[in-house]
Design an enzyme around this catalytic site. Structure first.
Site, PDB file in Angstrom:
ATOM      1  N   ARG A  47       0.837  -1.211   0.000  1.00  0.00           N
ATOM      2  CA  ARG A  47       0.000   0.000   0.000  1.00  0.00           C
ATOM      3  C   ARG A  47       0.865   1.252   0.000  1.00  0.00           C
ATOM      4  O   ARG A  47       0.531   2.246  -0.605  1.00  0.00           O
ATOM      5  CB  ARG A  47      -0.913  -0.017   1.228  1.00  0.00           C
ATOM      6  CG  ARG A  47      -2.326  -0.487   0.908  1.00  0.00           C
ATOM      7  CD  ARG A  47      -3.227  -0.362   2.102  1.00  0.00           C
ATOM      8  NE  ARG A  47      -2.603  -0.948   3.285  1.00  0.00           N
ATOM      9  CZ  ARG A  47      -3.025  -0.736   4.521  1.00  0.00           C
ATOM     10  NH1 ARG A  47      -4.055   0.037   4.751  1.00  0.00           N
ATOM     11  NH2 ARG A  47      -2.423  -1.305   5.552  1.00  0.00           N
ATOM     12  N   ARG A  48       1.995   1.165   0.750  1.00  0.00           N
ATOM     13  CA  ARG A  48       2.858   2.354   0.871  1.00  0.00           C
ATOM     14  C   ARG A  48       4.233   2.067   0.274  1.00  0.00           C
ATOM     15  O   ARG A  48       5.106   1.528   0.950  1.00  0.00           O
ATOM     16  CB  ARG A  48       2.976   2.743   2.346  1.00  0.00           C
ATOM     17  CG  ARG A  48       1.719   3.498   2.812  1.00  0.00           C
ATOM     18  CD  ARG A  48       1.692   3.614   4.292  1.00  0.00           C
ATOM     19  NE  ARG A  48       1.487   2.326   4.916  1.00  0.00           N
ATOM     20  CZ  ARG A  48       1.000   2.141   6.141  1.00  0.00           C
ATOM     21  NH1 ARG A  48       0.704   3.157   6.883  1.00  0.00           N
ATOM     22  NH2 ARG A  48       0.833   0.935   6.628  1.00  0.00           N
ATOM     23  N   LYS A 106      -7.044 -15.632   8.222  1.00  0.00           N
ATOM     24  CA  LYS A 106      -8.045 -16.422   8.974  1.00  0.00           C
ATOM     25  C   LYS A 106      -9.457 -15.873   8.816  1.00  0.00           C
ATOM     26  O   LYS A 106     -10.420 -16.624   8.693  1.00  0.00           O
ATOM     27  CB  LYS A 106      -7.668 -16.485  10.446  1.00  0.00           C
ATOM     28  CG  LYS A 106      -7.725 -15.117  11.126  1.00  0.00           C
ATOM     29  CD  LYS A 106      -6.786 -14.968  12.258  1.00  0.00           C
ATOM     30  CE  LYS A 106      -6.438 -13.509  12.384  1.00  0.00           C
ATOM     31  NZ  LYS A 106      -5.180 -13.231  12.964  1.00  0.00           N
ATOM     32  N   GLU A 130      -1.830 -22.684   6.085  1.00  0.00           N
ATOM     33  CA  GLU A 130      -1.320 -23.125   7.393  1.00  0.00           C
ATOM     34  C   GLU A 130      -1.130 -21.952   8.361  1.00  0.00           C
ATOM     35  O   GLU A 130      -1.365 -22.065   9.571  1.00  0.00           O
ATOM     36  CB  GLU A 130       0.024 -23.842   7.182  1.00  0.00           C
ATOM     37  CG  GLU A 130       0.600 -24.467   8.420  1.00  0.00           C
ATOM     38  CD  GLU A 130      -0.252 -25.596   8.946  1.00  0.00           C
ATOM     39  OE1 GLU A 130      -0.338 -26.636   8.296  1.00  0.00           O
ATOM     40  OE2 GLU A 130      -0.869 -25.424  10.014  1.00  0.00           O
ATOM     41  N   GLU A 191      -2.761  -5.091  20.653  1.00  0.00           N
ATOM     42  CA  GLU A 191      -2.840  -3.939  19.757  1.00  0.00           C
ATOM     43  C   GLU A 191      -3.535  -2.790  20.464  1.00  0.00           C
ATOM     44  O   GLU A 191      -4.204  -2.985  21.489  1.00  0.00           O
ATOM     45  CB  GLU A 191      -3.618  -4.339  18.508  1.00  0.00           C
ATOM     46  CG  GLU A 191      -2.861  -5.400  17.719  1.00  0.00           C
ATOM     47  CD  GLU A 191      -3.510  -5.694  16.387  1.00  0.00           C
ATOM     48  OE1 GLU A 191      -4.106  -4.778  15.816  1.00  0.00           O
ATOM     49  OE2 GLU A 191      -3.402  -6.845  15.947  1.00  0.00           O
ATOM     50  N   ASP A 202     -10.904 -13.173  16.868  1.00  0.00           N
ATOM     51  CA  ASP A 202      -9.755 -13.815  16.234  1.00  0.00           C
ATOM     52  C   ASP A 202      -9.787 -15.329  16.478  1.00  0.00           C
ATOM     53  O   ASP A 202      -9.651 -16.131  15.553  1.00  0.00           O
ATOM     54  CB  ASP A 202      -8.472 -13.190  16.806  1.00  0.00           C
ATOM     55  CG  ASP A 202      -7.217 -13.859  16.301  1.00  0.00           C
ATOM     56  OD1 ASP A 202      -6.774 -13.517  15.198  1.00  0.00           O
ATOM     57  OD2 ASP A 202      -6.682 -14.734  17.021  1.00  0.00           O
ATOM     58  N   LYS A 206     -10.463 -18.803  13.881  1.00  0.00           N
ATOM     59  CA  LYS A 206      -9.584 -19.977  13.866  1.00  0.00           C
ATOM     60  C   LYS A 206     -10.373 -21.240  14.222  1.00  0.00           C
ATOM     61  O   LYS A 206     -10.142 -22.314  13.650  1.00  0.00           O
ATOM     62  CB  LYS A 206      -8.420 -19.764  14.839  1.00  0.00           C
ATOM     63  CG  LYS A 206      -7.487 -18.645  14.372  1.00  0.00           C
ATOM     64  CD  LYS A 206      -6.583 -18.148  15.485  1.00  0.00           C
ATOM     65  CE  LYS A 206      -5.660 -17.039  15.020  1.00  0.00           C
ATOM     66  NZ  LYS A 206      -4.956 -16.370  16.112  1.00  0.00           N
ATOM     67  N   GLY A 305       3.463 -13.397  15.146  1.00  0.00           N
ATOM     68  CA  GLY A 305       4.800 -12.826  14.931  1.00  0.00           C
ATOM     69  C   GLY A 305       5.265 -13.066  13.509  1.00  0.00           C
ATOM     70  O   GLY A 305       4.872 -14.050  12.862  1.00  0.00           O
TER      71      GLY A 305
HETATM   72  N1  HSE Z   1      -3.651 -11.354  17.493  1.00  0.00           N
HETATM   73  C1  HSE Z   1      -3.371 -12.738  17.282  1.00  0.00           C
HETATM   74  C2  HSE Z   1      -2.876 -13.333  18.595  1.00  0.00           C
HETATM   75  C3  HSE Z   1      -2.333 -12.885  16.202  1.00  0.00           C
HETATM   76  O1  HSE Z   1      -2.737 -12.617  19.590  1.00  0.00           O
HETATM   77  O2  HSE Z   1      -2.661 -14.525  18.652  1.00  0.00           O
HETATM   78  C4  HSE Z   1      -2.465 -14.121  15.403  1.00  0.00           C
HETATM   79  O3  HSE Z   1      -3.727 -14.278  14.828  1.00  0.00           O
END
Ligand code: HSE
Length: 429
Positions: A47-48, A106, A130, A191, A202, A206, A305
Site C-alpha cells: 500500500r505504501r 483467517k 497453514e 494492539e 480472532d 480460527k 509474529g
Molecule cells: N492477534 C493474534 C494473537 C495474532 O494474539 O494470537 C495471530 O492471529
C-alpha cells in the site's frame, strides 16, 4: 532439477510479508533443493511504496496488486494482507489467471473458505493456509493429511496469544484484567484496539477453520459461539486456584456424542492444572486434539509474529511449488460429512457458578431446588458468609448450556440471590 524458476507474487510486505521475502532470499538454495526448482520473487504489492524495504529490489514493488495477480506468469500468490477485501477478489483473480495461493488470512477463510476452495478447484489450483491458524504451529496439514485416516472427536486450543498473555499475567501475579491488558499493550502483545483478540473474534475465526477441517464439514464464523474474556476477574482466578484450575480462553470444536452434529465455541474456561493446555504460558498457542485411533495429541508453539508466521507460509509455499512441478494439486476442501452445527444450548459441560446470596436459613435449599428443577446436578457447594451475606460457589456435573442458562435465569429471580458474580465453564476433565 528444473532451472526455470517458479514465480511468486507477494501481496503485503508488513511484519509477515517482509519475513517471507527475507527467508526466500536467505534460504534460496535450500528452498530450490527441496522444491526441485528455484523460486523467484516476481513482484511485491504494497500500500505504501515509499517505505524502505530492506533486501527487496525496489523494481519489484508495486501498488497495483490486481495487475500483479493478473500477470499470467505467476505460479504462486502469497497473500498476507489480511481482511476480507481486497484479499478475496485478489485471491479469486489469482486462480483465474493460473496461480495457486498461499494465504495467512483467517478472517477470510473463516467467512468464505468454501467459495475460495470452490474457485481453487474450478481452476485446478491449490489454496493453502497453514499460517491462518496459530502461526508457526503445524495444524492444518496434520489435521487434513496426517490424521486423514483417523476420526477426530475434539479440538480444544489456545489459539490467541494476546489473550493467553493477559490471562497468564492475571494468573501469575493476581492482577486484574485492565492491569494485565495495559502491560500486554505496553509490551506490544496487545494492539491499540484489542477488541478482535479480547472479545474472541480472532479465536472464533480460527475455531471455524479448525472445526471444518477436523470434522469434514462446513463451519463458518457465524456458526461459532463466542464470548470474550474481558469479564474475567482476579476473583475468578482465586476460585479457579481453589479448584486446582487456571483460566484460559479456549476454542473448542466438538463432535456430539451421537456423532450427528458438531459445535464450535470460544469462551474463557477453567481447566485443571494437570491438563497440558494449563501449562501454555505467555503468548504461546497450543491445540489439543482427541481422536479415535491416535488418542490425545498436542501441538504447541508461537502463534503469531513475523518470523513464526512466515515459517508456516514458507512451508505452504514449498508444498504448493512441489505440486506445481508435478502438475498436481494438494487436498482441497473436505466437507462430505455435511454435519449440522448445533447451537450453544446443546453443548454439554460443567459449570462453576459464583452467587452472592443472603446468609439465612433455607437459602442453600432454595438454590439447590432451582438447580434440581432444571435437571442440573450439583457436584460441590462452597459457602463463605459475612455480615448476613454469603458467597456461594456451585460446581455442577455435566449439563447442557440451555439447562444452565435456565437455571441462572431462575436464580436471578430469587429474592435471596443478590447477584450472579460469575459463570465459568469447566473444561478438560
Ligand atoms: N492477534 C493474534 C494473537 C495474532 O494474539 O494470537 C495471530 O492471529
Amino acid at each position: 532439477m528444473r532451472t526455470r524458476p517458479l514465480k511468486v507474487a507477494l501481496l503485503g510486505c508488513g511484519v509477515v510479508g517482509s519475513e517471507v521475502a527475507r527467508i526466500m532470499t536467505t534460504h534460496a538454495d535450500d528452498l530450490t533443493a527441496r522444491i526441485g526448482a528455484p523460486v523467484e520473487l516476481a513482484g511485491v504489492a504494497v500500500r505504501r511504496p515509499d517505505r524502505v524495504r530492506e533486501g527487496i529490489d525496489p523494481a519489484l514493488v508495486t501498488t497495483d496488486a490486481t495487475a500483479l495477480v493478473k500477470r499470467g506468469d505467476i505460479d504462486v500468490v502469497v497473500e498476507v494482507i489480511g481482511g476480507i477485501e481486497p484479499a478475496r477478489t485478489l485471491i479469486t483473480t489469482a486462480f483465474e489467471h493460473g496461480a495457486s495461493v498461499v494465504s495467512a488470512n483467517k478472517a477470510l477463510l473463516a467467512q468464505d473458505g468454501a467459495a475460495l476452495h470452490a474457485a481453487a478447484e474450478e481452476h485446478g489450483k491449490d489454496l493453502y493456509y497453514e499460517a491462518a491458524v496459530a502461526g508457526a504451529i503445524p495444524l492444518i496439514r496434520p489435521l487434513r493429511e496426517s490424521l486423514a485416516g483417523d476420526k477426530i472427536n475434539r479440538v480444544m486450543g489456545i489459539v490467541n496469544g494476546t489473550t493467553n498473555f493477559i490471562l497468564d499475567k492475571m494468573d501469575s501475579t493476581g492482577a486484574g484484567y485492565q492491569e494485565a491488558l495495559d502491560e500486554a499493550t505496553a509490551l506490544g502483545y496487545a494492539e491499540a484496539d484489542p477488541t478482535a483478540d479480547v472479545e474472541g473474534f480472532d479465536a472464533a475465526a480460527k475455531a471455524a477453520i479448525l472445526a471444518g477441517i477436523a470434522f469434514h464439514t462446513r463451519v463458518r464464523l457465524d456458526d461459532v459461539y463466542r464470548e470474550g474474556m474481558t469479564e474475567v476477574t482476579a476473583a475468578d482466578f482465586a476460585s479457579a486456584k481453589e479448584m486446582g484450575c487456571t483460566i484460559k480462553l479456549l476454542a473448542i470444536c466438538e463432535r456430539a456424542a451421537d456423532g450427528a452434529s458438531v459445535t464450535a465455541r470460544v469462551h474463557p474456561a477453567m481447566i485443571p492444572l494437570s491438563h497440558p493446555l494449563a501449562s501454555v504460558r505467555g503468548a504461546y498457542n497450543a491445540v489439543f486434539v482427541e481422536s479415535d485411533a491416535a488418542g490425545q495429541l498436542m501441538f504447541y508453539g508461537p502463534g503469531a509474529g513475523g518470523s513464526p508466521t512466515a515459517s508456516a507460509v514458507l512451508g505452504d509455499l514449498v508444498a504448493v511449488c512441489r505440486n506445481r512441478l508435478s502438475d498436481a494439486t494438494g487436498p482441497g476442501e473436505s466437507a462430505y460429512a455435511a454435519l449440522p452445527v448445533s447451537p450453544m444450548g446443546d453443548v454439554v459441560t460443567r459449570y462453576h457458578i459464583s452467587l452472592d446470596v443472603a446468609d439465612k436459613p433455607g437459602v442453600l435449599a432454595q438454590v439447590a431446588t432451582v438447580f434440581a428443577e432444571h435437571g442440573v446436578s450439583i457436584d460441590t457447594v462452597r459457602q463463605q458468609g459475612k455480615d448476613g451475606e454469603a458467597s456461594l460457589v456451585v460446581v455442577t456435573h455435566r449439563a447442557s448450556d440451555a439447562a444452565l442458562t435456565g437455571t441462572v435465569e431462575a436464580l436471578r429471580k430469587l429474592d435471596t440471590v443478590r447477584g450472579v458474580a460469575s459463570i465459568m465453564r469447566v473444561e478438560g476433565e
